[in-house]
Scaffold this motif. Structure first.
Motif, short mmCIF file in Angstrom:
data_model
loop_
_atom_site.label_atom_id
_atom_site.label_comp_id
_atom_site.label_asym_id
_atom_site.label_seq_id
_atom_site.Cartn_x
_atom_site.Cartn_y
_atom_site.Cartn_z
N PHE A 186 51.93 59.20 31.95
CA PHE A 186 52.60 58.04 31.34
C PHE A 186 51.55 57.04 30.82
CE2 PHE A 186 54.45 53.81 31.48
CZ PHE A 186 55.67 54.00 30.85
N VAL A 187 50.56 56.75 31.64
CA VAL A 187 49.53 55.78 31.22
C VAL A 187 48.69 56.34 30.09
CG1 VAL A 187 47.43 54.57 31.98
CG2 VAL A 187 49.47 54.60 33.45
N TYR A 188 48.30 57.59 30.22
CA TYR A 188 47.44 58.19 29.18
C TYR A 188 48.16 58.21 27.83
CZ TYR A 188 44.00 61.23 27.02
OH TYR A 188 43.04 61.72 26.19
N ILE A 233 43.25 62.22 34.05
CA ILE A 233 43.36 62.71 32.67
C ILE A 233 42.23 62.08 31.87
CG2 ILE A 233 44.80 63.05 30.63
CD1 ILE A 233 47.25 62.68 32.32
N ARG A 234 41.37 62.95 31.41
CA ARG A 234 40.20 62.48 30.65
C ARG A 234 40.10 63.30 29.38
NH1 ARG A 234 34.16 63.24 32.84
NH2 ARG A 234 34.75 65.33 32.25
N LEU A 247 37.54 53.40 33.65
CA LEU A 247 38.69 54.25 33.96
C LEU A 247 39.81 53.37 34.46
CD1 LEU A 247 37.29 57.18 36.15
CD2 LEU A 247 38.47 57.42 33.97
N CYS A 248 41.01 53.66 34.04
CA CYS A 248 42.15 52.92 34.58
C CYS A 248 42.68 53.65 35.81
CB CYS A 248 43.24 52.81 33.53
SG CYS A 248 44.74 52.02 34.19
N ASN A 288 41.53 56.80 29.33
CA ASN A 288 41.27 57.75 30.41
C ASN A 288 41.69 57.12 31.73
OD1 ASN A 288 40.24 59.72 28.72
ND2 ASN A 288 38.13 58.97 28.91
N CYS A 289 42.35 57.87 32.55
CA CYS A 289 42.93 57.24 33.72
C CYS A 289 43.15 58.24 34.84
CB CYS A 289 44.27 56.60 33.35
SG CYS A 289 45.50 57.82 32.86
#
Ligand code: IMP
Length: 192
Positions: free
Chosen positions: A55-57, A122-123, A3-4, A63-64
């Motif tokens: 933003f990352v997802y 968010i997964r 996971l980030c 997944n983060c």
């Protein structure tokens, strides 16, 4: 499970990795090649947390989760709140931020405060949110050299020391971020 954690703060990554244990691999933004600044333009802690995770997802397809924290002080009508990082100016200077808080509370009887963290996970396209609150009071003066941010002036409820005088292990038992992370961990372990 990889996971980030959408942060560059090595201190936080270490805190969270310690809480999650070895069945999870937590990587920071650097490890996924994200060197740009994450947008944080919302006016609530919840909004900023979700904005960073989205933003990352969306841009890195991983997944983060992202966190956002604020120190909410009763006598200052919930300030610094969402402005905690840059309360005293864009330099994001922890010393200056603490001085501004202490000056704002000069002579105040009510020194009640809380740290509040919201984590957005968010997964696989689904979004979840977890909140953690650490109640306490604002001390008259800073003490202790550990931790970061407002730790030297925050005395958690039921303790005499500031967060900055505690070991990381002790802070992790009761901190806002730890409580939110425990909820995240519980969720991840029970909803694989
Ligand atoms: P962030 O959303 O986690 O980046 O937190 C925003 C600001 O709140 C930070 O820049 C710190 O000033 C403060 N903060 C967050 N977590 C803590 C903590 O555990 N101790 C002290 N200050 C914190």
């Amino acid at each position: 499970m990889k996971l980030c954690f959408a942060t560059n703060n090595a201190h936080k990554i270490r805190e969270v990795q310690q809480l999650l244990g070895s069945s999870f691999e937590i990587v920071g933004l650097q490890a996924i090649g994200c060197t740009e600044e994450l947008p944080e333009t919302q006016d609530t802690i919840e909004g900023n947390s979700a904005q960073k995770a989205r933003f990352v997802y969306q841009n890195y397809k991983i997944n983060c989760f992202a966190d956002d924290t604020g120190l909410e002080i009763e006598a200052l009508q919930g300030e610094p709140g969402v402005h905690s990082a840059h309360y005293a100016g864009p330099e994001r200077d922890s010393q200056a931020n603490m001085v501004k808080v202490l000056n704002g509370l000069a002579g105040a009887q009510n020194r009640q405060a809380q740290f509040r963290t919201v984590i957005t996970l968010i997964r696989d396209e689904q979004e979840y949110s977890f909140e953690g609150i650490a109640p306490g009071t604002i001390a008259e003066a800073p003490s202790g050299k550990g931790g970061f941010g407002y730790d030297p002036i925050f005395t958690p409820q039921g303790y005499k020391q500031s967060f900055a005088e505690m070991t990381l292990e002790d802070k992790n038992q009761i901190s806002h971020r730890a409580k939110a992370v425990y909820k995240l961990v519980d969720f991840l372990q029970n909803h694989r």
